[in-house]
Design an enzyme around this catalytic site. Sequence first.
Site, PDB file in Angstrom:
ATOM      1  N   HIS A  61       0.840  -1.204   0.000  1.00 55.11           N
ATOM      2  CA  HIS A  61       0.000   0.000   0.000  1.00 55.11           C
ATOM      3  C   HIS A  61       0.880   1.261   0.000  1.00 55.11           C
ATOM      4  CE1 HIS A  61      -3.043  -2.648   2.351  1.00 55.11           C
ATOM      5  NE2 HIS A  61      -3.517  -2.532   1.123  1.00 55.11           N
ATOM      6  N   SER A 107      -2.908  -7.767   3.539  1.00 49.85           N
ATOM      7  CA  SER A 107      -3.148  -7.449   4.951  1.00 49.85           C
ATOM      8  C   SER A 107      -3.485  -8.723   5.729  1.00 49.85           C
ATOM      9  CB  SER A 107      -4.295  -6.448   5.068  1.00 49.85           C
ATOM     10  OG  SER A 107      -3.959  -5.260   4.396  1.00 49.85           O
ATOM     11  N   LYS A 152     -15.672  -8.114   5.294  1.00 49.30           N
ATOM     12  CA  LYS A 152     -14.524  -8.428   6.160  1.00 49.30           C
ATOM     13  C   LYS A 152     -14.734  -7.880   7.569  1.00 49.30           C
ATOM     14  CE  LYS A 152     -11.192  -7.961   2.366  1.00 49.30           C
ATOM     15  NZ  LYS A 152     -10.172  -7.043   1.825  1.00 49.30           N
ATOM     16  N   ARG A 178      -2.290  -6.461  -7.835  1.00 49.70           N
ATOM     17  CA  ARG A 178      -1.117  -7.304  -7.545  1.00 49.70           C
ATOM     18  C   ARG A 178      -0.976  -8.428  -8.558  1.00 49.70           C
ATOM     19  NH1 ARG A 178      -3.058  -8.861  -1.852  1.00 49.70           N
ATOM     20  NH2 ARG A 178      -4.957  -8.702  -3.085  1.00 49.70           N
TER      21      ARG A 178
HETATM   22  N1  COA Z   1      -0.180  -4.172  -1.703  1.00 46.28           N
HETATM   23  C1  COA Z   1      -0.535  -5.081  -0.785  1.00 46.28           C
HETATM   24  N2  COA Z   1      -1.788  -5.493  -0.607  1.00 46.28           N
HETATM   25  C2  COA Z   1      -2.725  -4.948  -1.406  1.00 46.28           C
HETATM   26  C3  COA Z   1      -2.438  -4.002  -2.380  1.00 46.28           C
HETATM   27  C4  COA Z   1      -1.094  -3.608  -2.511  1.00 46.28           C
HETATM   28  N3  COA Z   1      -0.722  -2.710  -3.404  1.00 46.28           N
HETATM   29  N4  COA Z   1      -3.565  -3.667  -3.024  1.00 46.28           N
HETATM   30  C5  COA Z   1      -4.541  -4.389  -2.451  1.00 46.28           C
HETATM   31  N5  COA Z   1      -4.015  -5.174  -1.494  1.00 46.28           N
HETATM   32  C6  COA Z   1      -4.743  -6.144  -0.655  1.00 46.28           C
HETATM   33  C7  COA Z   1      -5.144  -5.624   0.678  1.00 46.28           C
HETATM   34  O1  COA Z   1      -4.116  -5.827   1.632  1.00 46.28           O
HETATM   35  C8  COA Z   1      -6.355  -6.470   0.977  1.00 46.28           C
HETATM   36  O2  COA Z   1      -5.921  -7.685   1.510  1.00 46.28           O
HETATM   37  P1  COA Z   1      -6.859  -8.578   2.423  1.00 46.28           P
HETATM   38  O3  COA Z   1      -7.962  -9.083   1.537  1.00 46.28           O
HETATM   39  O4  COA Z   1      -5.939  -9.621   2.867  1.00 46.28           O
HETATM   40  O5  COA Z   1      -7.373  -7.703   3.527  1.00 46.28           O
HETATM   41  C9  COA Z   1      -6.954  -6.744  -0.398  1.00 46.28           C
HETATM   42  O6  COA Z   1      -5.933  -6.469  -1.330  1.00 46.28           O
HETATM   43  C10 COA Z   1      -8.151  -5.905  -0.730  1.00 46.28           C
HETATM   44  O7  COA Z   1      -7.831  -4.560  -0.555  1.00 46.28           O
HETATM   45  P2  COA Z   1      -8.605  -3.600   0.433  1.00 46.28           P
HETATM   46  O8  COA Z   1      -7.763  -2.442   0.681  1.00 46.28           O
HETATM   47  O9  COA Z   1      -9.066  -4.299   1.645  1.00 46.28           O
HETATM   48  O10 COA Z   1      -9.778  -3.140  -0.457  1.00 46.28           O
HETATM   49  P3  COA Z   1     -11.151  -3.813  -0.636  1.00 46.28           P
HETATM   50  O11 COA Z   1     -11.171  -4.397  -1.995  1.00 46.28           O
HETATM   51  O12 COA Z   1     -11.533  -4.668   0.509  1.00 46.28           O
HETATM   52  O13 COA Z   1     -12.074  -2.516  -0.655  1.00 46.28           O
HETATM   53  C11 COA Z   1     -13.150  -0.579   0.103  1.00 46.28           C
HETATM   54  C12 COA Z   1     -12.260  -1.758   0.489  1.00 46.28           C
HETATM   55  C13 COA Z   1     -13.497   0.148   1.388  1.00 46.28           C
HETATM   56  C14 COA Z   1     -12.374   0.346  -0.819  1.00 46.28           C
HETATM   57  C15 COA Z   1     -14.401  -1.096  -0.653  1.00 46.28           C
HETATM   58  O14 COA Z   1     -15.011  -2.106   0.120  1.00 46.28           O
HETATM   59  C16 COA Z   1     -15.377   0.022  -0.937  1.00 46.28           C
HETATM   60  O15 COA Z   1     -15.214   0.761  -1.880  1.00 46.28           O
HETATM   61  N6  COA Z   1     -16.410   0.151  -0.073  1.00 46.28           N
HETATM   62  C17 COA Z   1     -17.414   1.190  -0.207  1.00 46.28           C
HETATM   63  C18 COA Z   1     -18.723   0.659  -0.760  1.00 46.28           C
HETATM   64  C19 COA Z   1     -18.755   0.808  -2.244  1.00 46.28           C
HETATM   65  O16 COA Z   1     -18.735   1.901  -2.771  1.00 46.28           O
HETATM   66  N7  COA Z   1     -18.767  -0.335  -2.948  1.00 46.28           N
HETATM   67  C20 COA Z   1     -18.714  -0.327  -4.390  1.00 46.28           C
HETATM   68  C21 COA Z   1     -20.052  -0.327  -5.045  1.00 46.28           C
HETATM   69  S1  COA Z   1     -20.980  -1.773  -4.644  1.00 46.28           S
END
Ligand code: COA
Length: 164
Positions: free
Chosen positions: A18, A132, A42, A94
């Site tokens: 990140h 994460s 989650k 990734r």
């Molecule tokens: N390096 C390391 N890890 C990375 C990474 C990077 N560059 N990019 C992504 N990841 C990993 C994260 O560590 C995470 O790992 P985990 O699954 O083990 O926790 C995973 O990729 C997912 O990333 P995360 O940051 O948790 O994003 P997410 O995909 O869970 O999305 C929100 C989180 C809050 C952005 C998303 O749920 C959201 O937009 N919510 C709002 C509601 C909405 O508008 N939804 C869309 C319309 S339905």
Amino acid sequence: MIKTAIYPGSFDPLTNGHLDIICRASKLFDKLIVAVGNNETKKPAFTVQERICLIEKAVNHTIKSYNVEVKHFDGLLADFAYKMGADCVIKGLRAMSDFEYEFQMALLNKSLNPDVETLFMMTNVSYSYVSSSAVKEIAKNGGNIDGLVPDSIKNDILKKLYSV
Ligand code: COA
């Protein structure tokens, strides 16, 4: 005109992957908002405030980018982007396995807010295997998280997750 990007995620907790994206994206935009949200599917280990503090500490310590802000958001990302006047949402990719989900999210967000573009940045190859969840699992079991998370927040993460 000020160009603002949002880098959203759960950041539960922030990893070096990140931080690498934050560092690179902060050079491309006038302002980068790291938006800490909750993925409904989650159960986070860190509170939103804890996640924000970890990101602020790592950003201040490592890249000293004065154009990076860390904020909490609730609800839809598309609405938050509108409120912040953002031009762009940054997502890190990734591997191909991230693509299908991120592609769907980008299209949904575009349909909700057509003014915001999603920009995908390839994660640095050194961090392509970091997540994460992996950090949490290793830390909870007393493993070594050196190199997976920023040094400046390593002890905070271990203190929270590893109780002997
Ligand atoms: N390096 C390391 N890890 C990375 C990474 C990077 N560059 N990019 C992504 N990841 C990993 C994260 O560590 C995470 O790992 P985990 O699954 O083990 O926790 C995973 O990729 C997912 O990333 P995360 O940051 O948790 O994003 P997410 O995909 O869970 O999305 C929100 C989180 C809050 C952005 C998303 O749920 C959201 O937009 N919510 C709002 C509601 C909405 O508008 N939804 C869309 C319309 S339905």
